[in-house]
Design a protein around this motif. Structure first.
Motif, PDB file in Angstrom:
ATOM      1  N   GLU A  35       0.805  -1.330   0.163  1.00 36.59           N
ATOM      2  CA  GLU A  35      -0.070  -0.155   0.156  1.00 36.59           C
ATOM      3  C   GLU A  35       0.438   1.171  -0.080  1.00 36.59           C
ATOM      4  N   ILE A  36       2.046   1.696   0.986  1.00 34.15           N
ATOM      5  CA  ILE A  36       2.941   2.690   1.295  1.00 34.15           C
ATOM      6  C   ILE A  36       3.664   2.590  -0.447  1.00 34.15           C
ATOM      7  N   SER A  37       4.123   1.685  -0.791  1.00 38.37           N
ATOM      8  CA  SER A  37       4.788   2.226  -2.158  1.00 38.37           C
ATOM      9  C   SER A  37       4.313   2.085  -3.154  1.00 38.37           C
ATOM     10  N   GLY A  38       2.601   0.814  -3.382  1.00 37.22           N
ATOM     11  CA  GLY A  38       1.673   2.159  -4.686  1.00 37.22           C
ATOM     12  C   GLY A  38       1.954   0.743  -5.244  1.00 37.22           C
ATOM     13  N   LEU A  39       2.504  -0.598  -5.084  1.00 40.05           N
ATOM     14  CA  LEU A  39       3.049  -2.419  -5.862  1.00 40.05           C
ATOM     15  C   LEU A  39       1.689  -3.105  -5.433  1.00 40.05           C
ATOM     16  N   ASN A  40       1.944  -4.104  -5.939  1.00 41.92           N
ATOM     17  CA  ASN A  40       1.083  -5.238  -5.513  1.00 41.92           C
ATOM     18  C   ASN A  40       1.031  -5.999  -4.723  1.00 41.92           C
ATOM     19  N   GLY A  50      13.452 -12.774  -3.514  1.00 41.01           N
ATOM     20  CA  GLY A  50      14.550 -13.137  -4.349  1.00 41.01           C
ATOM     21  C   GLY A  50      14.540 -12.859  -5.944  1.00 41.01           C
ATOM     22  N   ASP A  51      13.094 -12.725  -6.379  1.00 40.93           N
ATOM     23  CA  ASP A  51      13.581 -12.150  -8.289  1.00 40.93           C
ATOM     24  C   ASP A  51      14.136 -10.898  -8.754  1.00 40.93           C
ATOM     25  N   SER A  52      13.874 -11.158  -9.535  1.00 38.10           N
ATOM     26  CA  SER A  52      14.701  -9.665 -10.006  1.00 38.10           C
ATOM     27  C   SER A  52      13.197  -8.351 -10.019  1.00 38.10           C
ATOM     28  N   ALA A  53      13.915  -7.460 -10.195  1.00 32.32           N
ATOM     29  CA  ALA A  53      13.373  -6.039  -9.559  1.00 32.32           C
ATOM     30  C   ALA A  53      13.617  -5.391 -10.860  1.00 32.32           C
ATOM     31  N   SER A  54      12.460  -4.450 -11.348  1.00 30.92           N
ATOM     32  CA  SER A  54      12.818  -3.060 -12.329  1.00 30.92           C
ATOM     33  C   SER A  54      13.144  -2.126 -11.130  1.00 30.92           C
ATOM     34  N   PHE A  55      13.501  -1.102 -12.216  1.00 33.21           N
ATOM     35  CA  PHE A  55      14.184   0.108 -11.799  1.00 33.21           C
ATOM     36  C   PHE A  55      13.617   0.475 -10.812  1.00 33.21           C
ATOM     37  N   ASP A  56      12.047   1.165 -12.012  1.00 36.83           N
ATOM     38  CA  ASP A  56      10.504   1.469 -11.529  1.00 36.83           C
ATOM     39  C   ASP A  56      10.237   0.801  -9.843  1.00 36.83           C
ATOM     40  N   THR A  57      10.266  -0.672  -9.797  1.00 35.49           N
ATOM     41  CA  THR A  57      10.345  -0.943  -8.003  1.00 35.49           C
ATOM     42  C   THR A  57      10.916  -0.700  -7.073  1.00 35.49           C
ATOM     43  N   ARG A  58      12.020  -1.223  -7.644  1.00 33.91           N
ATOM     44  CA  ARG A  58      13.321  -0.761  -6.560  1.00 33.91           C
ATOM     45  C   ARG A  58      13.372   0.826  -5.915  1.00 33.91           C
ATOM     46  N   ARG A  59      13.151   1.837  -6.673  1.00 34.83           N
ATOM     47  CA  ARG A  59      12.642   3.484  -6.906  1.00 34.83           C
ATOM     48  C   ARG A  59      11.157   3.548  -5.754  1.00 34.83           C
ATOM     49  N   ALA A  60      10.284   2.656  -5.724  1.00 33.70           N
ATOM     50  CA  ALA A  60       9.397   2.990  -4.922  1.00 33.70           C
ATOM     51  C   ALA A  60       9.590   2.460  -3.744  1.00 33.70           C
ATOM     52  N   ALA A  62      12.167   2.205  -2.041  1.00 26.70           N
ATOM     53  CA  ALA A  62      12.986   3.272  -1.580  1.00 26.70           C
ATOM     54  C   ALA A  62      12.407   4.334  -0.487  1.00 26.70           C
ATOM     55  N   ARG A  63      11.711   4.623  -1.916  1.00 25.17           N
ATOM     56  CA  ARG A  63      10.473   6.137  -1.297  1.00 25.17           C
ATOM     57  C   ARG A  63       9.604   6.054  -0.648  1.00 25.17           C
ATOM     58  N   ALA A  64       9.492   4.404  -0.334  1.00 22.23           N
ATOM     59  CA  ALA A  64       8.135   3.736   0.939  1.00 22.23           C
ATOM     60  C   ALA A  64       9.402   3.652   2.376  1.00 22.23           C
ATOM     61  N   PHE A  65      10.632   3.451   2.301  1.00 21.03           N
ATOM     62  CA  PHE A  65      11.139   3.487   3.890  1.00 21.03           C
ATOM     63  C   PHE A  65      11.969   5.062   3.833  1.00 21.03           C
ATOM     64  N   GLU A  66      11.295   5.923   2.902  1.00 16.90           N
ATOM     65  CA  GLU A  66      12.167   7.118   3.199  1.00 16.90           C
ATOM     66  C   GLU A  66      13.194   7.208   2.941  1.00 16.90           C
ATOM     67  N   LEU A  67      14.231   6.372   2.070  1.00 20.24           N
ATOM     68  CA  LEU A  67      15.486   6.605   1.953  1.00 20.24           C
ATOM     69  C   LEU A  67      16.126   7.619   1.221  1.00 20.24           C
ATOM     70  N   ASN A  68      17.211   9.102   1.795  1.00 28.74           N
ATOM     71  CA  ASN A  68      17.621  10.053   1.247  1.00 28.74           C
ATOM     72  C   ASN A  68      17.282  10.125  -0.179  1.00 28.74           C
ATOM     73  N   ASP A  69      18.225   8.312  -0.557  1.00 28.57           N
ATOM     74  CA  ASP A  69      18.285   8.678  -2.054  1.00 28.57           C
ATOM     75  C   ASP A  69      17.268   7.401  -2.686  1.00 28.57           C
ATOM     76  N   ILE A  70      16.730   7.517  -3.610  1.00 27.66           N
ATOM     77  CA  ILE A  70      15.339   7.157  -4.182  1.00 27.66           C
ATOM     78  C   ILE A  70      16.237   5.857  -4.955  1.00 27.66           C
ATOM     79  N   ASP A  71      17.161   6.388  -5.242  1.00 28.27           N
ATOM     80  CA  ASP A  71      17.617   5.653  -6.393  1.00 28.27           C
ATOM     81  C   ASP A  71      18.839   4.188  -5.600  1.00 28.27           C
ATOM     82  N   ALA A  72      18.687   4.569  -4.181  1.00 31.19           N
ATOM     83  CA  ALA A  72      19.874   3.613  -3.370  1.00 31.19           C
ATOM     84  C   ALA A  72      19.587   2.262  -4.145  1.00 31.19           C
ATOM     85  N   LEU A  73      18.747   1.421  -4.169  1.00 28.21           N
ATOM     86  CA  LEU A  73      18.847   0.119  -4.865  1.00 28.21           C
ATOM     87  C   LEU A  73      19.338  -0.250  -6.041  1.00 28.21           C
ATOM     88  N   ASN A  74      19.328   1.240  -6.786  1.00 27.79           N
ATOM     89  CA  ASN A  74      19.812   0.971  -8.045  1.00 27.79           C
ATOM     90  C   ASN A  74      21.067   1.422  -8.598  1.00 27.79           C
TER      91      ASN A  74
END
Length: 224
Positions: A35-40, A50-60, A62-74
């Protein structure tokens, strides 16, 4: 002493482990993270497995966890050591409190809670559609006004208040939103004066059928 890990791109398994750790640290369910990330929910489950996640999924995420850099996982990322994870968990628990929450279903119940607490922190736990957000805001405005002058109402007048509150609650349920509440003793500090004890009411909106039994909230907050 464990040496810090050098930054590098994370494998899908490592991304999944990080997401699970971040989520569990906050006492969130997979449904709440979705719900918080907007993903299903299925996407969150696949990432944690451990399945592969898209660039946008990792961004979503990171944003949900309020990481300082939303691209931290990319980007190349330094995996925390066990000691760093433990320290982060302990710091999070020092800064936050876990509250038990209970379904809020009747207008009379809400009126009683509002008048027994000196203040409230009321907010949706998810991003609500426009109509539901407006209904929730109207409910909060209504019961805050009632708290300010409830002692001026006769017992007969209060019955109308209960009915009005009930209509808001019922409308939210039709829109797929349910309410939960928790209570917590707090110390209010006004300027440089001595802190004053108060009871804070938390009214939190969730998607109908996905209500948790606990929420995590910061121990300290600035009241505007």
């Amino acid at each position: 002493m464990t040496t810090a890990n050098p930054p590098r791109l994370l494998t899908p398994d490592e991304v999944g482990a990080c997401i699970r750790q971040f989520r569990q640290m906050r006492h969130w369910s997979q449904e709440q993270l979705a719900e918080i990330s907007g993903l299903n929910v299925r996407t969150v489950q696949r990432v944690e497995q451990g399945d592969s996640a898209s660039f946008d999924t990792r961004r979503a995420l990171a944003r949900a966890f309020e990481l300082n850099d939303i691209d931290a996982l990319n980007k190349p990322f330094s995996l925390p050591t066990d000691e760093e994870l433990k320290a982060a968990q302990e710091q999070f628990e020092r800064d936050h409190v876990t509250l038990a929450v209970t379904p809020l279903t009747t207008g009379r119940q809400l009126a009683s809670l509002v008048t027994s607490c000196e203040m409230d922190l009321s907010e949706p736990a998810i991003e609500l559609p426009r109509e539901a957000a407006a209904e929730f805001a109207s409910l909060v405005d209504y019961y805050r006004e009632y708290r300010e002058c409830h002692d001026l109402y006769s017992e007969t007048d209060k019955l109308e208040i209960y009915d009005d509150l009930q209509r808001h609650i019922d409308t939210l349920r039709v829109l797929g939103v349910s309410l939960t509440y928790g209570q917590r003793g707090v110390a209010l500090r006004m300027g440089s004066g001595l802190p004053m004890s108060a009871t804070c009411l938390y009214v939190v909106a969730f998607r109908l059928g996905q209500e948790p039994s606990q929420i995590v909230t910061p121990k300290a907050a600035r009241i505007g």
